[in-house]
Scaffold this active site. Structure first.
Site, PDB file in Angstrom:
ATOM      1  N   LYS A 116      46.368  42.030  61.917  1.00  0.00           N
ATOM      2  CA  LYS A 116      45.227  42.603  60.843  1.00  0.00           C
ATOM      3  C   LYS A 116      45.457  44.062  60.208  1.00  0.00           C
ATOM      4  O   LYS A 116      44.148  44.229  59.370  1.00  0.00           O
ATOM      5  CB  LYS A 116      43.745  41.924  61.907  1.00  0.00           C
ATOM      6  CG  LYS A 116      44.303  40.727  62.343  1.00  0.00           C
ATOM      7  CD  LYS A 116      43.954  40.063  61.072  1.00  0.00           C
ATOM      8  CE  LYS A 116      44.323  38.445  62.025  1.00  0.00           C
ATOM      9  NZ  LYS A 116      45.519  37.705  62.286  1.00  0.00           N
ATOM     10  N   GLU A 199      36.617  47.127  65.061  1.00  0.00           N
ATOM     11  CA  GLU A 199      35.123  47.215  63.825  1.00  0.00           C
ATOM     12  C   GLU A 199      34.293  46.953  63.885  1.00  0.00           C
ATOM     13  O   GLU A 199      33.699  46.698  65.493  1.00  0.00           O
ATOM     14  CB  GLU A 199      35.655  46.517  62.813  1.00  0.00           C
ATOM     15  CG  GLU A 199      35.852  44.942  63.873  1.00  0.00           C
ATOM     16  CD  GLU A 199      35.991  43.432  62.562  1.00  0.00           C
ATOM     17  OE1 GLU A 199      37.379  43.918  61.213  1.00  0.00           O
ATOM     18  OE2 GLU A 199      35.579  42.540  62.682  1.00  0.00           O
ATOM     19  N   HIS A 207      31.024  33.697  57.314  1.00  0.00           N
ATOM     20  CA  HIS A 207      32.377  33.198  56.983  1.00  0.00           C
ATOM     21  C   HIS A 207      32.462  32.506  55.542  1.00  0.00           C
ATOM     22  O   HIS A 207      32.230  30.846  55.387  1.00  0.00           O
ATOM     23  CB  HIS A 207      32.940  32.631  58.138  1.00  0.00           C
ATOM     24  CG  HIS A 207      34.495  32.960  57.554  1.00  0.00           C
ATOM     25  ND1 HIS A 207      35.375  33.326  58.275  1.00  0.00           N
ATOM     26  CD2 HIS A 207      35.546  32.531  57.065  1.00  0.00           C
ATOM     27  CE1 HIS A 207      36.300  33.115  58.782  1.00  0.00           C
ATOM     28  NE2 HIS A 207      36.217  32.311  57.462  1.00  0.00           N
ATOM     29  N   HIS A 234      35.021  30.715  67.868  1.00  0.00           N
ATOM     30  CA  HIS A 234      35.330  31.208  66.353  1.00  0.00           C
ATOM     31  C   HIS A 234      36.526  30.210  65.696  1.00  0.00           C
ATOM     32  O   HIS A 234      37.476  30.081  64.837  1.00  0.00           O
ATOM     33  CB  HIS A 234      36.234  31.600  66.998  1.00  0.00           C
ATOM     34  CG  HIS A 234      35.494  33.416  67.055  1.00  0.00           C
ATOM     35  ND1 HIS A 234      34.631  34.111  66.363  1.00  0.00           N
ATOM     36  CD2 HIS A 234      35.070  33.216  68.362  1.00  0.00           C
ATOM     37  CE1 HIS A 234      33.914  34.941  67.432  1.00  0.00           C
ATOM     38  NE2 HIS A 234      34.690  34.742  68.795  1.00  0.00           N
ATOM     39  N   GLU A 286      40.928  38.683  57.180  1.00  0.00           N
ATOM     40  CA  GLU A 286      41.718  38.703  56.802  1.00  0.00           C
ATOM     41  C   GLU A 286      42.287  38.172  55.951  1.00  0.00           C
ATOM     42  O   GLU A 286      41.224  36.974  55.527  1.00  0.00           O
ATOM     43  CB  GLU A 286      42.906  38.233  58.736  1.00  0.00           C
ATOM     44  CG  GLU A 286      41.842  36.720  58.468  1.00  0.00           C
ATOM     45  CD  GLU A 286      41.501  35.873  59.610  1.00  0.00           C
ATOM     46  OE1 GLU A 286      42.903  36.278  60.505  1.00  0.00           O
ATOM     47  OE2 GLU A 286      41.205  35.023  60.175  1.00  0.00           O
ATOM     48  N   ARG A 290      48.631  30.392  53.935  1.00  0.00           N
ATOM     49  CA  ARG A 290      49.710  29.604  54.379  1.00  0.00           C
ATOM     50  C   ARG A 290      48.311  28.452  52.951  1.00  0.00           C
ATOM     51  O   ARG A 290      47.311  28.859  52.401  1.00  0.00           O
ATOM     52  CB  ARG A 290      49.792  29.157  55.541  1.00  0.00           C
ATOM     53  CG  ARG A 290      48.359  29.804  56.259  1.00  0.00           C
ATOM     54  CD  ARG A 290      48.294  28.853  57.732  1.00  0.00           C
ATOM     55  NE  ARG A 290      47.784  29.309  58.676  1.00  0.00           N
ATOM     56  CZ  ARG A 290      46.180  29.248  58.596  1.00  0.00           C
ATOM     57  NH1 ARG A 290      45.850  27.771  57.690  1.00  0.00           N
ATOM     58  NH2 ARG A 290      45.099  29.428  59.907  1.00  0.00           N
TER      59      ARG A 290
END
Length: 449
Positions: A116, A199, A207, A234, A286, A290
């Site tokens: 990250k 952060e 999101h 999450h 992030e 994929r």
């Protein structure tokens, strides 16, 4: 074109990849553990090979056995799906070293985005907005100095992690070092790497993510955006495309920035940029290198088969579309159907007795379930994805309610009731998109009632 593809995965994504291969005339090889000999996709592959015991370490995470299966079967390419080895840079390297095509990005990009800290630094260079945070890794020695620069509350995150593991919210400076030590221990336990960074903690963000495709030659396109804000611990529960209630003039620069970053990297294949969105601002968190679990909602609104495009790009055919050929049509929403208790969220493996998938105008169910299929205890509880498309968000929601009523899965407990009786009956969510904490707050209220 790839001639024979080994699918290094299981369940619904393996079946999804088989379908894309059939469309392109590519032969397929399925691999399976001893617990998975009854998987649906194994009925449709050209060849099936057992690669080990039920534990993923001895099967789906075992690089040597997968490469041996590819060699024995004569496969010339490997698709990793999602999860397992899909974002393992060493696996991608081993595939290429064996003279095979890896259906995914170059190992260097998987490695770059898998950490990250390096991912955030790369995005800063590409002009993608990031959450204000620490300058590199955080140690017990420099934590307080970096924290005072960022300000409280702040978030400690595992550099090699995801899924909420190795993550801690810190409200005050006196809590910093104990939480930092706990985060580092958890990061080491889950990822074998105790590196963490910090952060700014955004209190009520959504999101939002951007789907991209790159040809590996400096060309890239975006397939617009998705909202994945309905989460529990999450973990995503429901996704939709496009992300509602975001002005086009706010969204457009972010879409362009993601494409520009892919072009600068020379990114190959499908990828997803994930952002937190709050008060009209986007902050990169992030990039997933994929195909995503939630890719069908993007397919439904753009008409583009993302897995087919992955295979074409890996075969050297480049991008099938120009950006000005891609449009969003209507709205799509996806429910993740898990074999779990809808109140406790504990996994509920077992044998499916009756199964009926909804279908018809605007309904799609991606799943490997069938009557008498036994869901094993060794893997993720995801057993299907119910996606509905409508001309508007309200129409998609209406179709989804009806499709959930039609969906029949007996013999095992699923979270269908969570979607049907809680989420899709929630007035605030149905009226507009909510933040990432919203679902957990709803569940807390329901459980305490």
């Amino acid at each position: 074109m790839i001639k024979k593809l080994l699918i290094a995965n299981r369940g619904e994504i393996a079946l999804r990849i088989v379908r894309a291969c059939k469309q392109l005339g590519i032969q397929t090889v399925g691999v399976y553990s001893t617990a998975d000999s009854n998987l649906m996709h194994l009925r449709f592959v050209d060849e099936a090979i057992c690669i080990g015991e039920p534990s993923p370490v001895h099967s789906y995470l075992n690089v040597e056995r997968i490469l041996t299966a590819a060699d024995v079967s004569g496969a010339d390419a490997i698709h990793p799906g999602y999860g397992f080895l899909s974002e393992n840079a060493e696996f991608a390297e081993r595939v290429e070293e064996a003279g095979l095509t890896f259906v995914g990005p170059a190992a260097e990009h998987i490695r770059l985005m898998g950490d990250k800290i390096s991912a955030i630094n790369a995005m800063k260079k590409a002009g993608v907005p990031t959450v204000p945070g620490s300058a590199g890794g955080v140690t017990l020695a420099n934590a307080e100095e970096q924290a005072r620069t960022i300000g409280f509350p702040l978030l400690i995150k595992a550099a090699a992690g995801g899924g909420g593991r190795g993550m801690r919210v810190v409200e005050r400076v006196e809590h910093l070092l104990p939480q930092l030590q706990a985060a580092k221990q958890e990061a080491e336990l889950w990822f074998g790497d105790d590196s963490v960074y910090m952060e700014r903690y955004l209190k009520d963000p959504r999101h939002v993510e951007v789907q991209v495709l790159g040809d590996g030659q400096g060309n890239a396109i975006h397939l617009y955006d998705r909202d994945c804000s309905l989460q529990r611990r999450h973990q995503k529960v429901l996704e939709e495309a496009p992300a509602p209630d975001i002005p086009e003039d706010v969204k457009a620069p972010i879409l362009a920035a993601c494409v520009r970053a892919c072009e600068q990297m020379g990114y190959r294949g499908a990828g997803t940029f994930e952002f937190l969105y709050e008060n009209g601002e986007f902050f990169f968190i992030e990039m997933n290198t994929r195909v995503q679990v939630e890719h069908p909602v993007t397919e439904q609104v753009t008409g583009i088969d993302i897995v087919v495009e992955q295979l074409k790009i890996a075969s050297g055919y480049g991008l099938s579309y120009h950006q000005d050929e891609i449009f969003v049509r209507g709205h799509a929403i996806e429910c993740r159907i898990n074999a779990e208790n809808p109140r406790t969220f504990l996994p509920c493996p077992g044998t499916v007795q009756h199964f009926f998938a909804p279908n018809g105008c605007g309904a799609r169910f991606d799943s490997h379930l069938y009557p008498n299929y036994t869901i094993p205890t060794f893997y993720d509880s995801l057993v299907g994805k119910l996606i509905c498309h409508g001309q508007t968000r309200q129409q998609a929601l209406a179709k989804l309610r009806h499709a959930l009523d039609e969906l029949i899965i007996t013999g095992v407990t699923t979270n269908v009731a969570l979607h049907r009786d809680v989420i899709l009956q929630d007035t605030a969510f149905c009226e507009q998109a909510q933040n990432i904490h919203y679902l957990e707050n709803v569940l807390l209220k329901n459980n305490s009632a």
